[in-house]
Design a protein around this motif. Sequence first.
Motif, PDB file in Angstrom:
ATOM      1  N   PHE A  93       0.816  -1.216   0.000  1.00 37.38           N
ATOM      2  CA  PHE A  93       0.000   0.000   0.000  1.00 37.38           C
ATOM      3  C   PHE A  93       0.852   1.270   0.000  1.00 37.38           C
ATOM      4  O   PHE A  93       0.421   2.310  -0.499  1.00 37.38           O
ATOM      5  CB  PHE A  93      -0.945   0.031   1.212  1.00 37.38           C
ATOM      6  N   LYS A 151       1.453   5.603  -3.081  1.00 37.69           N
ATOM      7  CA  LYS A 151       1.873   7.010  -3.005  1.00 37.69           C
ATOM      8  C   LYS A 151       3.187   7.230  -3.756  1.00 37.69           C
ATOM      9  O   LYS A 151       3.782   8.310  -3.669  1.00 37.69           O
ATOM     10  CB  LYS A 151       2.073   7.415  -1.538  1.00 37.69           C
ATOM     11  N   SER A 201      -9.407   2.637   1.858  1.00 35.00           N
ATOM     12  CA  SER A 201      -9.151   4.082   1.974  1.00 35.00           C
ATOM     13  C   SER A 201      -7.918   4.482   1.159  1.00 35.00           C
ATOM     14  O   SER A 201      -7.871   5.569   0.576  1.00 35.00           O
ATOM     15  CB  SER A 201      -8.970   4.477   3.439  1.00 35.00           C
ATOM     16  N   LYS A 202      -6.933   3.570   1.094  1.00 31.86           N
ATOM     17  CA  LYS A 202      -5.722   3.856   0.313  1.00 31.86           C
ATOM     18  C   LYS A 202      -6.064   3.961  -1.181  1.00 31.86           C
ATOM     19  O   LYS A 202      -5.545   4.836  -1.887  1.00 31.86           O
ATOM     20  CB  LYS A 202      -4.683   2.754   0.528  1.00 31.86           C
ATOM     21  N   ASP A 258      -8.002   7.221  -1.836  1.00 32.46           N
ATOM     22  CA  ASP A 258      -7.041   8.341  -1.877  1.00 32.46           C
ATOM     23  C   ASP A 258      -6.287   8.346  -3.208  1.00 32.46           C
ATOM     24  O   ASP A 258      -6.051   9.411  -3.796  1.00 32.46           O
ATOM     25  CB  ASP A 258      -6.030   8.226  -0.724  1.00 32.46           C
ATOM     26  N   TYR A 259      -5.912   7.154  -3.664  1.00 35.20           N
ATOM     27  CA  TYR A 259      -5.188   7.013  -4.936  1.00 35.20           C
ATOM     28  C   TYR A 259      -6.038   7.555  -6.090  1.00 35.20           C
ATOM     29  O   TYR A 259      -5.530   8.260  -6.971  1.00 35.20           O
ATOM     30  CB  TYR A 259      -4.846   5.534  -5.152  1.00 35.20           C
TER      31      TYR A 259
END
Length: 518
Positions: free
Chosen positions: A257, A261, A296-297, A300-301
């Motif tokens: 994960f 980012k 949630s990751k 956000d991505y």
Amino acid sequence: MSHRLIIQVFEQYQKSRLQFVQTVADLATRPQNSEILHNAGVMPMLRSLMLDTVPSIQQTAALAVGRLADQNDNLAEAVVKENILPQLVHSLASQNRFYKKAAAFVLRAVSKHSPDLAQAVVSSGGVDALVLCLEEFDPGVKEAAAWALGCIARHNASLSQAVVEAGATPLLVLCLLEPEMALKRIVASTLSDICKHTPELAQTVVDNGAIAHLAQMILSRDAKLKRQVFSALSQISKHSISLAEMVIEAEVFPAAFVSLKDPDDYVRKNVATLMREVAKQTPELSQLIVNCGGLSKVIDYLGESHGQLRLPGIMMLGYVAAHNESLAMAVILCKGVPQLALCLSEEHEQHIKSATVWSIDQIGHHTPEHAKVVAAANLLPTLLELYMDTSSSEDLQAKSKKALKNILQKCTYVPALEPLLYDAPSNILKHVVCQFSKVLPHDSKARRLFVTSGGLKKVQEIDAEPGSALQEYINVINSCFPEEIVRYYSPGYSEILLQRLEGYQPEDSLHTPPSEGQ
């Protein structure tokens, strides 16, 4: 003196050959020169120079052939027609590392263009020769061989099978342990190309211990390596539950994960793809990703990405939500619906819109509660618009129609249903009216709003066939209101009132003015 002159003649001839082949190799780097060189008959000349007694001439001739073949498929076909491949393969075993790198480059340059050209390399014995190169000490030779094998394997399952049957897989996996970063990248890419075709090929790679080595590289600082590592793990995971579980068992999540980012677009995309391939297999695997904080990751991505990069993340949310209502609610609680709504409004590519609509459908079709969240995000008019839009692709129209139907069949949220009464075509309208026929009998507040907002009037204007399902729904709605109210809002009722007014005669006794003195 005569001896020296004779030697000079031979030396001059060697220098000329070397100069010629070096010049051709330089010219071959520019695409605009390739056709001119080909038409000048350079291939037969290079073929003979590849058999030269001078190693540097041999290597440079092979390099020139590779550069020409790399330019386009016509020149690659010329290499095959000139019978250069068997000669190249035959000499691979006995030549030095520089020649081997150049020869592997030629095999890669030919095989990359099409399955037929790759098959020509296989038929010439090229795969066996390349597998032998994987056992060389020099990492540059291994890299060149692995790259060529990847170009062969990527085309189809049968070519990939030929690579596997030649014994390449265990040697490729061993190459992952080498310290050279460039070699690791190419090998991970080749393993990905082998895995992608069938579960059996992926299983062969897994059986040779690839997952454990790939999993150790996911935290590498090298973006190009991580791209290929995540790609290979995705290609393994996509085929079956058991293969996806083996990837999970290597503790890839939640470590992966972090790479959502990553500054590199393709690293992020390939991580999202891996999550999608794992999530689609079973509810349990989806739940595992949810428990690790993966939803949630990914959301956000999606907020930080655009275009094609969003596609695997959009589909991952859909696959998670499709399994059951609990997982769909998990997507909702992580604010997945507003993010998908944003993707739908921002993206212009039809296939991305189609995927987004599909994911919204997977979230909203479970229960009235799920449908209400989708409806409250004002997505129903958007879905209707996409369905009605003639510029939408067939796939987008079909998915929008299906999503509308599925969500409407669960939706009891009146404020979102009412606008559709005015805009929806008859095939969608019947689902909207059906939902009102379910809600209104049990909700007095909704009935009052339905009258004051003009909903009841609109329902009376619908031209439904007698005996149709739509007419039945309208009858149920009408039965929720007093008969005089239904009549009042029925089309033509004002004309009926006017007609009654015209034919109305006041009674004399009631309207005779009182006489004087009374």
